[in-house]
Design an enzyme around this catalytic site. Sequence first.
Site, mmCIF file in Angstrom:
data_model
loop_
_atom_site.group_PDB
_atom_site.id
_atom_site.type_symbol
_atom_site.label_atom_id
_atom_site.label_comp_id
_atom_site.label_asym_id
_atom_site.label_seq_id
_atom_site.Cartn_x
_atom_site.Cartn_y
_atom_site.Cartn_z
ATOM 1 N N GLY A 8 2.928 -0.907 -12.602
ATOM 2 C CA GLY A 8 2.943 -1.376 -11.228
ATOM 3 C C GLY A 8 2.550 -2.833 -11.146
ATOM 4 O O GLY A 8 2.172 -3.456 -12.148
ATOM 5 N N ASN A 11 -1.538 -2.536 -11.547
ATOM 6 C CA ASN A 11 -2.072 -1.775 -12.671
ATOM 7 C C ASN A 11 -0.967 -1.137 -13.492
ATOM 8 O O ASN A 11 0.119 -0.846 -12.982
ATOM 9 C CB ASN A 11 -3.004 -0.664 -12.175
ATOM 10 C CG ASN A 11 -4.262 -1.207 -11.529
ATOM 11 O OD1 ASN A 11 -5.150 -1.717 -12.205
ATOM 12 N ND2 ASN A 11 -4.338 -1.095 -10.211
ATOM 13 N N GLY A 107 13.193 1.278 -6.499
ATOM 14 C CA GLY A 107 12.244 1.060 -7.576
ATOM 15 C C GLY A 107 12.179 2.244 -8.526
ATOM 16 O O GLY A 107 12.265 3.406 -8.099
ATOM 17 N N ASP A 109 9.701 3.506 -10.017
ATOM 18 C CA ASP A 109 8.581 4.401 -9.718
ATOM 19 C C ASP A 109 8.928 5.386 -8.609
ATOM 20 O O ASP A 109 8.497 6.558 -8.642
ATOM 21 C CB ASP A 109 7.331 3.603 -9.344
ATOM 22 C CG ASP A 109 7.570 2.625 -8.187
ATOM 23 O OD1 ASP A 109 8.735 2.240 -7.937
ATOM 24 O OD2 ASP A 109 6.577 2.233 -7.534
ATOM 25 N N THR A 132 0.345 -1.170 -4.886
ATOM 26 C CA THR A 132 0.292 -2.520 -4.324
ATOM 27 C C THR A 132 1.032 -2.538 -2.989
ATOM 28 O O THR A 132 0.580 -3.145 -2.015
ATOM 29 C CB THR A 132 0.926 -3.525 -5.302
ATOM 30 O OG1 THR A 132 0.259 -3.424 -6.564
ATOM 31 C CG2 THR A 132 0.801 -4.940 -4.776
ATOM 32 N N THR A 184 -20.369 -6.251 10.912
ATOM 33 C CA THR A 184 -19.033 -6.756 10.626
ATOM 34 C C THR A 184 -18.390 -6.066 9.430
ATOM 35 O O THR A 184 -17.196 -5.745 9.448
ATOM 36 C CB THR A 184 -19.077 -8.275 10.394
ATOM 37 O OG1 THR A 184 -19.620 -8.902 11.565
ATOM 38 C CG2 THR A 184 -17.695 -8.834 10.129
#
Length: 259
Positions: A8, A11, A107, A109, A132, A184
């Site tokens: 990927g 990773n 793709g 994947d 991602t 925050t």
Amino acid sequence: MLLAFDVGNSNIVLGVFKDDKLVTHWRMATDHNKSADEIGILIKQLFDYEKLSFDDIQDVIISSVVPHVMYSLQHMALKYCQKEAIVIGPGIKTGMNIKYDNPRQVGADRIVNAVAGFRKYGGPIIIVDFGTATTFCAINEKCEYLGGAILPGIKISSDALYERAAKLTRVELIKPDRIICKNTTQSIQAGIIYGYVGSVDYIVRKMKEELGGDIRVVATGGFSTLIASESDLIDTVDRFLTLDGLNIIYGMNRTRRNA
């Protein structure tokens, strides 16, 4: 044994199968600059830890969405495993009928996930892969890949907020206990995570409306467990769906390869 690579943008997940069973797996950062030797030495260290040897590897299969890494990986397979890697792409038998306008644009994947999802869970099925980018894939009961949607990944969304908003800090992607937060850091976490869950569920709901019928939703990828814990529509988390798909596709192509 089969050595499988799921490459990927962020990773590389690699796993070793013995008799169709995943016996071990690792995750390492995708690095465009690593040579075949650097990758080979790193994998040897992982193998040594698990008391494996390159001599144990009977074949290598690769699914990649990162073209720049492919030369090094293929050369590593040849040098260290003495195997020419099978690469997911045109000419590889998958058993999946791709209904995309241009099948070459899908793709690798996504195809591997579709093959594994249909084989393991049947169809119709929606597969959500949290990488991602977050991809949504729809497969019908006829084993036809119908298409899907692509959403910027949750980490990309988080990084964009940090980079574009001067007073906001980078935060760890963990789920706060409430949506009305009093600091925050937790406010950012709540907005990113719960907002992302809402986006995922909305896309899945619209896909279900288009598909019709009883549809299983399977999640995979790095953030699948985090998002599925709050989602109303994800039925199953399968962290190793892509590796399983690579093993399944290898089984389909083994006879032709050895002929």
